[in-house]
Design a protein around this motif. Structure first.
Motif, PDB file in Angstrom:
ATOM      1  N   PRO A 166       0.807  -1.223   0.000  1.00  0.00           N
ATOM      2  CA  PRO A 166       0.000   0.000   0.000  1.00  0.00           C
ATOM      3  C   PRO A 166       0.845   1.281   0.000  1.00  0.00           C
ATOM      4  O   PRO A 166       2.032   1.263   0.311  1.00  0.00           O
ATOM      5  N   VAL A 167       0.195   2.367  -0.333  1.00  0.00           N
ATOM      6  CA  VAL A 167       0.819   3.690  -0.276  1.00  0.00           C
ATOM      7  C   VAL A 167       0.959   4.080   1.188  1.00  0.00           C
ATOM      8  O   VAL A 167       0.001   3.984   1.957  1.00  0.00           O
ATOM      9  N   VAL A 168       2.157   4.503   1.583  1.00  0.00           N
ATOM     10  CA  VAL A 168       2.403   4.940   2.954  1.00  0.00           C
ATOM     11  C   VAL A 168       2.752   6.430   3.025  1.00  0.00           C
ATOM     12  O   VAL A 168       2.717   7.031   4.087  1.00  0.00           O
ATOM     13  N   LYS A 169       3.093   7.008   1.848  1.00  0.00           N
ATOM     14  CA  LYS A 169       3.490   8.421   1.840  1.00  0.00           C
ATOM     15  C   LYS A 169       3.129   9.044   0.496  1.00  0.00           C
ATOM     16  O   LYS A 169       3.252   8.397  -0.549  1.00  0.00           O
ATOM     17  N   LEU A 170       2.706  10.299   0.536  1.00  0.00           N
ATOM     18  CA  LEU A 170       2.441  11.074  -0.671  1.00  0.00           C
ATOM     19  C   LEU A 170       3.450  12.204  -0.760  1.00  0.00           C
ATOM     20  O   LEU A 170       3.679  12.902   0.230  1.00  0.00           O
ATOM     21  N   LYS A 171       4.046  12.364  -1.928  1.00  0.00           N
ATOM     22  CA  LYS A 171       4.996  13.468  -2.140  1.00  0.00           C
ATOM     23  C   LYS A 171       4.196  14.697  -2.547  1.00  0.00           C
ATOM     24  O   LYS A 171       3.553  14.729  -3.585  1.00  0.00           O
ATOM     25  N   ILE A 186       4.693   6.863  -2.478  1.00  0.00           N
ATOM     26  CA  ILE A 186       5.714   5.979  -1.927  1.00  0.00           C
ATOM     27  C   ILE A 186       4.995   4.787  -1.299  1.00  0.00           C
ATOM     28  O   ILE A 186       4.103   4.947  -0.467  1.00  0.00           O
ATOM     29  N   LEU A 187       5.411   3.594  -1.720  1.00  0.00           N
ATOM     30  CA  LEU A 187       4.772   2.367  -1.259  1.00  0.00           C
ATOM     31  C   LEU A 187       5.475   1.803  -0.031  1.00  0.00           C
ATOM     32  O   LEU A 187       6.626   2.156   0.258  1.00  0.00           O
ATOM     33  N   GLN A 188       4.810   0.898   0.658  1.00  0.00           N
ATOM     34  CA  GLN A 188       5.367   0.288   1.861  1.00  0.00           C
ATOM     35  C   GLN A 188       6.703  -0.392   1.573  1.00  0.00           C
ATOM     36  O   GLN A 188       7.602  -0.402   2.414  1.00  0.00           O
ATOM     37  N   SER A 189       6.866  -0.954   0.379  1.00  0.00           N
ATOM     38  CA  SER A 189       8.111  -1.635   0.006  1.00  0.00           C
ATOM     39  C   SER A 189       9.271  -0.662  -0.190  1.00  0.00           C
ATOM     40  O   SER A 189      10.414  -1.074  -0.321  1.00  0.00           O
ATOM     41  N   GLY A 190       8.971   0.642  -0.233  1.00  0.00           N
ATOM     42  CA  GLY A 190       9.999   1.645  -0.480  1.00  0.00           C
ATOM     43  C   GLY A 190       9.997   2.145  -1.916  1.00  0.00           C
ATOM     44  O   GLY A 190      10.651   3.137  -2.238  1.00  0.00           O
ATOM     45  N   LYS A 191       9.288   1.464  -2.790  1.00  0.00           N
ATOM     46  CA  LYS A 191       9.209   1.864  -4.198  1.00  0.00           C
ATOM     47  C   LYS A 191       8.456   3.184  -4.318  1.00  0.00           C
ATOM     48  O   LYS A 191       7.453   3.403  -3.644  1.00  0.00           O
TER      49      LYS A 191
END
Length: 182
Positions: free
Chosen positions: A84-89, A122-127
């Motif tokens: 999932p998405v964990v951060k928005l730029k 930004i996804l949970q995997s870091g991608k």
């Protein structure tokens, strides 16, 4: 149990706009340097629906609520539950300026606290998926942009014009014919 209660108290303490899912601080009145700019009751948002913003963003509660609804109902469905998405730029939030910074243009919704621009997820995997490099109408970014149409009155992205090729512009302006989404 005490840890859970402490966590709940902290969440309640950081809530703004009367919504526990919108975390930030109340700012109050923000005057603008131009007559049409400013926010009557501003909030500085740091997270919505558990998704962190890359920078605290100044806006009004109507915009914060729309952002929260979009993240909760649109972004969460557009991306895989496994990553999932964990951060928005955040590319832009409140700024007293004209539309697209063009001389003589009307005041942007950013100047009223009604808008936020998002350039990456930004996804949970870091991608990291950027609007500039990873946008496609059928992919998760396209699905997320379509889901913003409704919670927001205006949605602009790479298909709209050259000014929005690298980010999504979301604002809460209402239009007579309904949401304007490109």
């Amino acid at each position: 149990v005490e840890q859970a209660l402490a966590k709940r108290r902290a969440r309640r303490k950081g809530a703004v706009c009367g919504n526990l899912d919108i975390q930030g601080v109340e700012v109050g009145r923000v005057p603008g340097r131009l007559p049409a700019c400013g926010i009557k009751a501003a909030v500085r948002v740091r997270a919505v629906s558990g998704v962190v913003l890359s920078q605290e963003s100044l806006m009004n509660c109507k915009t914060a609520e729309a952002l929260n609804t979009w993240v909760d109902k649109g972004v969460s469905r557009a991306f895989s539950k496994r990553d999932p998405v964990v951060k928005l730029k955040v590319a832009a939030h409140y700024a007293c300026r004209t539309r697209n910074n063009q001389p003589g243009a009307r005041i942007s919704e950013h100047g009223k606290g009604n808008a936020i621009d998002i350039s990456a997820f930004i996804l949970q995997s870091g991608k990291t998926l950027t609007v500039l490099n990873d946008y496609s109408r059928r992919g998760p970014l396209g699905k997320a942009a379509r889901a913003a149409c409704g919670p927001f009155g205006t949605v602009l992205g790479p298909d709209a014009d050259r000014f929005h090729r690298d980010h999504f512009h979301f604002d809460t302006a209402r239009h007579r014919g309904g949401p304007y989404c490109r």
